[in-house]
Design an enzyme around this catalytic site. Sequence first.
Site, short mmCIF file in Angstrom:
data_model
loop_
_atom_site.label_atom_id
_atom_site.label_comp_id
_atom_site.label_asym_id
_atom_site.label_seq_id
_atom_site.Cartn_x
_atom_site.Cartn_y
_atom_site.Cartn_z
N CYS A 193 -5.52 4.13 -20.56
CA CYS A 193 -6.55 4.95 -19.29
C CYS A 193 -7.01 5.69 -19.53
CB CYS A 193 -5.15 5.41 -18.03
SG CYS A 193 -4.81 6.95 -18.19
N ASP A 202 1.13 -0.98 0.10
CA ASP A 202 -0.23 -0.08 0.68
C ASP A 202 0.77 1.30 -0.24
OD1 ASP A 202 0.49 -0.33 3.28
OD2 ASP A 202 -0.04 1.75 2.22
N CYS A 240 -4.93 9.02 -20.89
CA CYS A 240 -3.70 9.22 -21.87
C CYS A 240 -4.35 8.87 -22.92
CB CYS A 240 -3.17 7.89 -21.76
SG CYS A 240 -1.63 7.86 -20.00
N CYS A 267 -0.17 3.45 -22.42
CA CYS A 267 -0.89 3.71 -20.92
C CYS A 267 -2.61 3.90 -22.27
CB CYS A 267 -1.03 5.14 -20.82
SG CYS A 267 -1.66 4.38 -19.37
N HIS A 317 -4.89 7.59 -13.70
CA HIS A 317 -3.73 7.73 -14.09
C HIS A 317 -2.95 7.14 -13.40
CE1 HIS A 317 -0.02 7.24 -16.85
NE2 HIS A 317 0.53 8.11 -16.09
C1 LIG Z 1 4.71 4.74 4.07
N1 LIG Z 1 5.77 4.46 5.34
C2 LIG Z 1 5.26 3.85 5.92
N2 LIG Z 1 4.08 3.57 5.96
C3 LIG Z 1 3.69 2.88 6.42
C4 LIG Z 1 2.53 1.73 7.61
C5 LIG Z 1 1.16 2.91 7.06
C6 LIG Z 1 1.02 1.42 6.00
N3 LIG Z 1 -0.17 2.68 5.01
C7 LIG Z 1 -1.41 2.69 5.94
C8 LIG Z 1 -2.45 3.41 5.28
C9 LIG Z 1 -1.96 5.02 5.65
C10 LIG Z 1 -2.81 6.67 4.94
C11 LIG Z 1 -3.45 5.92 5.16
C12 LIG Z 1 -4.66 4.80 5.49
C13 LIG Z 1 -3.74 3.47 5.97
C14 LIG Z 1 2.94 1.62 9.58
N4 LIG Z 1 1.82 0.71 9.81
C15 LIG Z 1 2.08 -0.45 10.11
N5 LIG Z 1 1.21 -0.53 11.50
N6 LIG Z 1 2.72 -0.89 10.74
C16 LIG Z 1 4.38 0.03 10.50
O1 LIG Z 1 5.34 -0.78 11.01
C17 LIG Z 1 3.98 0.18 9.60
C18 LIG Z 1 5.15 1.19 8.76
C19 LIG Z 1 5.14 1.78 7.12
N7 LIG Z 1 5.92 2.81 6.95
#
Ligand SMILES: CNc1nc2c(CCNCC3CCCCC3)c3nc(N)[nH]c(=O)c3cc2[nH]1
Length: 373
Positions: free
Chosen positions: A307, A267, A310, A305, A336
């Site tokens: 999409c 994500d 594009c 692309c 995109h």
């Molecule tokens: C960007 N780098 C990073 N993100 C981490 C995240 C967040 C992952 N993304 C979640 C979304 C963020 C936007 C809102 C919706 C949920 C991490 N989350 C947890 N629980 N533990 C991590 O070690 C952990 C470690 C992470 N490292």
Amino acid sequence: MTDTFKFELLGTDGKARRGRVHTAHGAINTPAFMPVGTAATVKAMMPESVAETGAEILLGNTYHLMLRPGAERIEKLGGLHKFMNWDKPILTDSGGFQVMSLAQLRKITEDGVRFRSHIDGAYYDLTPESSTEIQRQLDADITMCFDECPALPAPKERVNEAMQLSMRWARRSREAFTHRPGYGQFGIVQGGTEKDLREESVEKLTEIGFEGYAIGGLAVGEGQELMFSTLDFTTPVMPTDKPRYLMGVGKPDDLVGAVARGVDMFDCVLPSRSGRTAEAWTRRGSVNLRNARHKDDPRPLDENCTCPCCKNYSRAYLYHLTKTKEILGLMLLTWHNLHYYQELMAGMRTAIEEETFDKFVVDFHALREQGDI
Ligand SMILES: CNc1nc2c(CCNCC3CCCCC3)c3nc(N)[nH]c(=O)c3cc2[nH]1
């Protein structure tokens, strides 16, 4: 739909894996990229548009939704799927990471985290139990354990403390989890970039037993080289019959390198956030649409692309929308970027199926070195 949560490992090519996760709200082909829907929406996108990009699962967030509009309210309205009109799987993060990065004040104790809302300054508590309950109220198909992710670089002692606390919280999260057919809970491996701590964390989580395992504690400033070297010794000791989710990652080249090291799910806010800062991601690298060089350029962002951005709009038009801060600019660039990320994942899934993943990686980097975008 399925009545049991399960992961099928469909094929491998080196350490790269092709799989499928089955949940109550449908299946997810892996390697998979999960767009972020922080406040119950993928910003600047209709849910049906997000589905059209090929996304099969979205992220929601305990921290944001508990503050506004509140988990009870969403539960009463039928859960997050109904609330945001997304009928495919949803994974919710447990909120700890967002508390550390967003809340004004926060205090970590053995029990959990006390913090002041960045919205109205009110005090809230999040514990393994309350985070797990909120995620149930949201009706998340995949629930994340409540954990503590230390900022890097940090002394090994600090990283170990955070990992040990997270393992105790993982057990409490598991005990608070409501087992329902098609719903799963993922443990989160911590341990920074320390091989022994990562191995201990995997051992403790697999002893508790989860439907999947995330690799947390990375993409927090350690850099790509240290992230990859940590993956090199972490994925091999993780269960092979369960999904592996690298949290918060990443740029296209991060995704390719992590899939090559055995990661299944990702994500990242990057494709959607960049869509709002006029940065477009393409197979040749990123393009900044605020740059005046695009002013008269009739070409699309990426000729290859498919999409809607594009197919129907020129760089000149996207430059115009960016300069005039038109909402359509946010929509087209976000669409995109999310489409490109899904194309990248689909390309890797096919390459693993055809056992041509090494060639995929070579071609991926060759295109980006050609420049001229
Ligand atoms: C960007 N780098 C990073 N993100 C981490 C995240 C967040 C992952 N993304 C979640 C979304 C963020 C936007 C809102 C919706 C949920 C991490 N989350 C947890 N629980 N533990 C991590 O070690 C952990 C470690 C992470 N490292």
